[in-house]
Design an enzyme around this catalytic site. Structure first.
Site, short mmCIF file in Angstrom:
data_model
loop_
_atom_site.label_atom_id
_atom_site.label_comp_id
_atom_site.label_asym_id
_atom_site.label_seq_id
_atom_site.Cartn_x
_atom_site.Cartn_y
_atom_site.Cartn_z
CD GLU A 27 -2.73 -1.16 2.52
OE1 GLU A 27 -2.55 -0.25 3.35
OE2 GLU A 27 -3.51 -2.10 2.71
CB THR A 29 6.73 1.58 -1.67
OG1 THR A 29 6.87 0.19 -1.34
CG2 THR A 29 6.98 2.43 -0.44
NE ARG A 30 1.14 -4.18 -4.84
CZ ARG A 30 0.32 -4.09 -3.80
NH1 ARG A 30 -0.49 -3.05 -3.70
NH2 ARG A 30 0.29 -5.02 -2.87
CD GLU A 92 7.98 -10.33 2.39
OE1 GLU A 92 7.15 -10.86 1.66
OE2 GLU A 92 8.23 -9.10 2.36
#
Length: 476
Positions: A27, A29-30, A92
Site C-alpha cells: 500500500e 510503495t508498490r 517476511e
C-alpha cells in the site's frame, strides 16, 4: 557501507535462484518507489522476486514465498511508514533475518521517508504498530522486534530529502557490483576462457572513461568469439548505465533485417518502447538516444559494414566511457569502421592442454580420458584440430558411448564430416564470391605448402587475379 551477512551453517546448502528479493509494504510503495526500483533492476537483467499478492491480515505467508527468500542472494527491505502494520511484512522480515544463509547473502535496508532510529528503537509509527500487535497477544512480537532492530542497525539508504531516481540508480549500481562475482565466475566454467577474457579486457581500457572505444574480436567460425564476448559482457556490464547483447547480427540481417535489433537495442538500454518498423528510423533514434549514457553494446557476428553503420554508427552517438564490442571473422569490416589494429583481439585455437580438457569434459564429464580411451581421444582431437566448436560437438556426441561406437564414429568421420561443425565452417566459404571461392579451393587442393609467389603466378596465369583474392582470404 556495511551489510548484514548471515552466518553460514553446515546443515544448509543454499542455492541461489533469485538475485534479489524485494520486501515492501504494498500500500505504501508498490506503485511508487518499489515499482520503479523493480523496473530498474529488471532493465539491468537482475532476476528479482517481487510478490504483489498479499494475504489478508492474520494469514500466514506461504511456502513459496519462504522458499523465494531462501533462494535469493540479496534481500532489499523497503521500510516505509506502515511497514510494521503488516504481520505479513514482519513475518517476511523475520524470515529474511534468520541464520539460514551461507556466505554471500546480503540484506540491504531502504529507509523510505522514515527515520532509521525510529525503526531501530520502534518509536512513532512503529511503536503504534507494535502496540496493536501486542494487544492481539501475538507471540511473534519479540521475534519481529528483533528482526526490525537487526535490519535498522545496518547501513542502508535513507531516502529522506533525496531524489528518488538518483537513489534508485545508486541502489542498482550497488546491487550489480555485489553480484559481479557471478559474472567473473562464468569464465571459470569454460575451458581456456578465463585467460582470453582477461587479455581482451585489457584492450577495453576500463581504467579510463573519458572516451568512446570500439573494440573487435576477430576469429574463424567456431573458435569462440561469441562465447568470449558474452563472458566479457557479463564480467563488465555492471560498470555501465545501459547494456545490450546483440547476437548473430548477420543471420538476422539476412532474414528479417536490422529493425528488430535496433528496437532491441533501444528497449534494453534506454527503455524506448517505440516500435521500429524500418531501419532508417531506428538509426536516427539510436544516434540521438545514447549521447548521455555510458553504454556497453556487443554486436556479434558482423559480416557487412552496413550492419555496424545502422546499429552503432559513430562514437559521438554514445556517452563518454561507452564500449562497443564487435565480433567478426572479417578483418576488413573492423578496419572500415575505424577499429585500430591495437584494439582487435584475435581468438586463437585451443592449445593441446585446453583441447584435451574441453574434450574430456564433454565426452567423459572429467578432466582426463577414461581408461582404455586414451588413443581414441587422441584420434578425435587430431580430427578436431583444436577448434572449440568441433571439440564440443564431437565430445558431446560420444558421451556415455561404448568403445566400439567411438571406433565406428571415427571411421564415419573419415568419410562424412560432422554436419553441425561443417555447417558453421562453410559460412565463411559461402560468403565469398565465386572467383574467391575458386581461389580458396585451388589453394586448398593444389598449393598447400607451396611458395606463395609460385601459387600467385599460376593463379594469375589462369585469370583469377590472386592479388585481391588472396588478400580477401587472408582477411577472413
Amino acid at each position: 557501507m556495511s551489510y548484514l551477512s548471515l552466518p553460514s551453517s553446515s546443515s544448509f546448502r543454499r542455492t541461489w535462484k533469485y538475485e534479489v528479493f524485494l520486501s515492501f509494504r504494498g500500500e505504501d510503495t508498490r506503485n511508487s518507489f518499489t515499482g520503479h526500483l523493480y523496473a530498474a533492476l529488471q532493465r539491468k537483467g537482475i532476476y528479482t522476486y517481487k510478490d504483489d499478492k498479499r494475504l489478508q491480515r492474520g494469514e500466514r505467508i506461504g511456502p513459496e514465498l519462504l522458499k523465494a527468500i531462501e533462494q535469493s542472494q540479496i534481500s532489499i527491505v523497503v521500510l516505509s511508514k506502515n511497514y510494521a502494520d503488516s504481520t505479513w511484512c514482519l513475518d517476511e522480515l523475520a524470515k529474511i533475518c534468520e541464520g539460514i544463509a551461507q556466505p554471500g547473502y546480503t540484506v540491504l535496508p531502504i529507509f523510505y521517508h522514515v527515520d532509521p532510529s525510529d525503526v531501530r528503537k520502534q518509536r512513532g509509527d512503529f511503536k503504534h504498530a507494535f502496540d496493536k500487535h501486542e494487544q492481539n497477544s501475538s507471540n511473534k512480537v519479540p521475534r519481529w522486534k528483533l528482526a526490525l532492530k537487526q535490519v535498522a542497525d545496518l547501513a542502508g539508504y535513507d531516502v529522506r530529502n533525496k531524489s528518488e531516481s538518483d537513489t534508485i540508480d545508486e541502489i542498482v549500481k550497488d546491487v550489480t557490483h555485489r553480484l559481479k562475482h557471478r559474472f567473473s565466475s562464468l569464465a571459470d566454467d569454460l575451458v581456456g576462457m578465463k585467460s582470453r577474457a582477461e587479455a581482451f579486457e585489457k584492450l577495453l581500457n576500463l581504467d579510463s572513461w573519458d572516451d568512446v572505444q570500439f573494440v573487435g574480436i576477430l576469429g574463424m567460425p567456431g573458435v569462440g568469439k561469441t562465447t568470449l564476448a558474452a563472458v566479457v559482457y557479463d564480467r563488465i556490464s555492471h560498470y555501465f548505465d545501459a547494456c545490450c547483447l546483440l547476437l548473430d547480427v548477420s543471420k538476422v540481417y539476412k532474414g528479417p533485417g536490422l529493425a528488430g535489433l535496433q528496437e532491441q537495442l533501444l528497449s534494453e538500454t534506454v527503455g524506448n518502447d517505440q516500435k521500429v518498423w524500418e531501419e532508417h528510423t531506428g538509426t536516427n533514434l539510436i544516434s540521438n538516444r545514447f549521447r548521455q549514457a555510458k553504454t556497453l553494446v556487443v554486436v556479434d557476428n558482423v559480416d557487412h559494414a552496413d550492419q555496424l553503420e545502422k546499429l552503432v554508427g559513430k562514437p559521438e552517438w554514445f556517452g563518454a566511457g561507452s564500449r562497443i564490442i564487435i565480433t567478426t571473422r572479417h578483418k576488413r569490416i573492423l578496419k572500415m569502421h575505424g577499429v585500430s589494429r591495437d584494439k582487435v583481439y584475435k581468438v586463437e585455437l585451443l592449445n593441446d592442454e585446453e583441447a584435451l580438457q574441453l574434450f574430456c569434459v564433454k565426452a567423459f564429464k572429467s578432466d582426463v580420458p577414461d581408461d582404455g580411451f586414451e588413443e581414441l581421444t587422441h584420434s578425435f582431437l587430431q580430427y578436431a584440430k583444436a577448434l572449440p566448436l568441433a571439440i564440443k560437438v564431437l565430445g558431446s556426441s560420444l558421451l556415455m558411448r561404448k568403445k566400439s561406437e567411438w571406433e565406428a564414429l571415427l571411421d564415419r568421420l573419415k568419410e562424412i564430416p560432422n554436419q553441425e561443425v561443417m555447417g558453421v565452417l562453410e559460412t565463411s566459404l559461402f560468403s565469398l564470391d565465386q572467383r574467391d571461392k575458386d581461389i580458396f579451393v585451388d589453394i586448398a587442393c593444389f598449393f598447400k605448402g607451396e611458395d606463395e609467389e609460385y601459387a600467385r603466378k599460376i593463379l594469375d596465369h589462369c585469370g583469377f587475379n590472386p592479388e585481391v583474392g588472396i588478400s580477401i582470404l587472408r582477411e577472413r
